[in-house]
Motif scaffolding. Structure first.
Motif, PDB file in Angstrom:
ATOM      1  N   SER B 114      53.991  48.050  47.743  1.00  0.00           N
ATOM      2  CA  SER B 114      53.867  46.654  48.174  1.00  0.00           C
ATOM      3  C   SER B 114      52.832  46.496  49.294  1.00  0.00           C
ATOM      4  O   SER B 114      52.174  45.458  49.384  1.00  0.00           O
ATOM      5  N   ASP B 115      52.668  47.514  50.135  1.00  0.00           N
ATOM      6  CA  ASP B 115      51.642  47.434  51.197  1.00  0.00           C
ATOM      7  C   ASP B 115      50.242  47.377  50.575  1.00  0.00           C
ATOM      8  O   ASP B 115      49.375  46.620  51.021  1.00  0.00           O
ATOM      9  N   VAL B 116      50.042  48.221  49.550  1.00  0.00           N
ATOM     10  CA  VAL B 116      48.738  48.247  48.873  1.00  0.00           C
ATOM     11  C   VAL B 116      48.515  46.915  48.150  1.00  0.00           C
ATOM     12  O   VAL B 116      47.418  46.356  48.186  1.00  0.00           O
ATOM     13  N   GLU B 117      49.578  46.401  47.511  1.00  0.00           N
ATOM     14  CA  GLU B 117      49.445  45.103  46.832  1.00  0.00           C
ATOM     15  C   GLU B 117      49.080  44.009  47.847  1.00  0.00           C
ATOM     16  O   GLU B 117      48.211  43.172  47.570  1.00  0.00           O
ATOM     17  N   GLN B 119      47.509  44.359  50.646  1.00  0.00           N
ATOM     18  CA  GLN B 119      46.110  44.582  51.046  1.00  0.00           C
ATOM     19  C   GLN B 119      45.164  44.075  49.954  1.00  0.00           C
ATOM     20  O   GLN B 119      44.145  43.454  50.229  1.00  0.00           O
ATOM     21  N   PHE B 120      45.533  44.352  48.703  1.00  0.00           N
ATOM     22  CA  PHE B 120      44.733  43.891  47.561  1.00  0.00           C
ATOM     23  C   PHE B 120      44.652  42.357  47.564  1.00  0.00           C
ATOM     24  O   PHE B 120      43.580  41.778  47.400  1.00  0.00           O
ATOM     25  N   LYS B 121      45.803  41.718  47.787  1.00  0.00           N
ATOM     26  CA  LYS B 121      45.838  40.243  47.804  1.00  0.00           C
ATOM     27  C   LYS B 121      44.929  39.707  48.909  1.00  0.00           C
ATOM     28  O   LYS B 121      44.258  38.695  48.743  1.00  0.00           O
ATOM     29  N   ASN B 123      42.288  41.131  50.056  1.00  0.00           N
ATOM     30  CA  ASN B 123      40.878  41.343  49.685  1.00  0.00           C
ATOM     31  C   ASN B 123      40.442  40.472  48.511  1.00  0.00           C
ATOM     32  O   ASN B 123      39.258  40.334  48.250  1.00  0.00           O
TER      33      ASN B 123
END
Lengths: 299, 161
Positions: B114-117, B119-121, B123
């Motif tokens: 969820s942290d990566v998601e 961050q993706f959101k 960006n």
């Protein structure tokens, strides 16, 4: 001199595709280090590099697959507007979730979910983990519940066989493994999170570029058709429903289109392969036609 | 001398594989968010209990795709695709995190999460997750699926081999 034989020997054994790659490598390097063939540091180094090579798409846990699938689906749905029709979506999910119970992989981290895309193009996408999207144009190729079941079973086949994950370039996962390998003992932050997100973004691009632009390799499409036949047979649907859908698709496809015309083998090629598997028989099922027609009103 | 050492390594690998397999067959972890344990090896079977990601079960027997498992004194059947031999460790305690890089262990929430998601959101503001969130909520109750199968004269049960 000896170490030049031992190191490739361990790598060869490990790269042969055993399910317990890491354990075996650790055991092998452990023995080699204990017997003085290689140093402890060399053993650690081999373990690290084999781990990075061995853990390609197989190393993706269902939980990580779920996050990849969510983002792939979000990307697809940001470029293809969803078709907001509750009755039709419920029917699609009832058929699809019923079929998923008969796949070899009925359980994914977050389950199978289906959505309609508001487009006349003939398209269907399966994002990892079970996020499946089908266009109105594709649904128009379906004249019966059997035909619809054929489309959905084919997409479930792609999920079951991890075709989406296999589109990820191995370097992305090696990069992710390296970051995680060095940072396993603490929470990721700053640069590490940014680097991991970069590997994630690249993985998403690999999958969306494959499913939306280039298409899977032909063998993956035939494999998904084969998986669909198994699912349909188990679930009680005549697999010829998939053939009848492909015949309709052949009529509906526009030559040179950017949809299935571009990303999939020609319907007649798929029909030829399917016929070898299942023969040909009518797929009419009057007991299901009424609910299909009712649910598809408004298409 | 070299041949002896190589034989020793290959023998060791074989032994390690045998020991690993023997030791890892009885306890398994739930690898999906939620898994239902049923009275019979079928999706028609009555639900005995529901288990969460990372929960451990003892495998009693297998019947093709279905495994008979025991957890907290309750026995039932779960589809093998919900299980993994890896020891899934939930995110708690630094010790667990340190050892979680082993192939036999998987740390829940590690990697693409969820942290990566988030961050993706951050960006990619152009990527809209609202429909995926809606899509995920669409879950047809198993009772409705049973009814659907019965009305359509289809098979019922699922997860067959």
């Amino acid at each position: 001199m000896k170490r030049f034989f031992i190191i490739p020997a361990i790598l060869c054994i490990v790269l042969a595709g055993c399910a317990t790659l890491d354990k075996l490598t650790e055991a092998g390097t452990g023995i080699a280090a204990a017997t003085g063939v290689i140093t402890t540091d060399e053993a650690k180094s081999i373990n690290r590099s084999v781990s990075a090579v061995g853990k390609v798409f197989e190393s993706i846990t269902p939980e990580q697959e779920y996050y990849i699938g969510r983002t792939v689906a979000a990307t697809i749905l940001s470029r293809n507007k969803p078709f907001d029709n509750r009755a039709m979506t419920t029917y699609l999910n009832t058929v699809g979730q019923y079929l998923s119970l008969y796949s070899d992989r009925p359980e994914t981290f977050g389950g199978y979910h289906f959505l309609i895309m508001d487009s006349d193009d003939i398209n269907a996408f399966a994002a990892p983990g079970g996020f499946i999207m089908v266009s109105r144009g594709m649904l128009k190729c379906c004249k019966s519940e059997e035909a619809l079941a054929g489309v959905l079973a084919h997409e479930i086949g792609h999920v079951e066989l991890n075709h989406g994950l296999q589109a990820i370039d191995k370097s992305r996962l090696t990069a992710a493994a390296t970051i995680l390998g060095t940072e396993a003992a603490k929470n990721l932050g700053g640069k590490d999170l940014a680097d991991l997100t970069k590997a994630f973004e690249n993985s998403i691009s690999d999958i969306t570029a494959t499913v939306m632009n280039s298409g899977y390799a032909r063998k993956f499409e035939f494999q998904a058709d084969k998986a669909a036949v198994i699912i349909l047979n188990r679930a009680g649907y005549n697999p010829n429903g998939l053939v009848s859908m492909l015949k309709q698709m052949e009529r509906n496809l526009k030559p040179g289109g950017l949809d299935f015309a571009k990303t999939h083998p020609a319907p007649q090629d798929r029909i030829a392969e399917l016929t070898k598997l299942i023969g040909s028989a009518p797929s009419a099922a009057p007991e299901r036609q009424e609910r299909f027609t009712d649910s598809m009103k408004g298409l | 001398m070299f041949t002896k050492k190589l034989a020793c390594i290959i023998g060791g690998l074989g032994l390690a594989a045998t020991v690993t397999l023997a030791a890892s067959t009885s306890i398994m972890s739930i690898q999906v968010r939620k898994a239902e344990i049923r009275e019979t090896p079928s999706y028609l079977g009555k639900i005995v209990t529901t288990m969460a990601y990372g929960d451990k079960v003892t495998v009693q027997s297998g019947n093709g795709a279905w495994m008979q498992v025991l957890s907290a004194g309750q026995s039932g059947w779960v589809h093998s695709s919900a299980l993994t031999k890896k020891n899934i460790v939930m995110k708690s305690g630094a010790g667990a995190q340190t050892t979680a890089s082993s192939g036999e262990m998987a740390l829940a929430g590690k990697g693409f999460n969820s942290d990566v998601e988030a961050q993706f959101k951050n960006n990619h503001k152009d990527v809209d997750f609202s429909w995926v969130d809606k899509m995920e909520k669409i879950k047809i109750p198993i009772s409705d699926i049973r009814e659907f199968a019965k009305d359509g004269k289809l098979a019922a049960g699922g997860g067959v081999k």
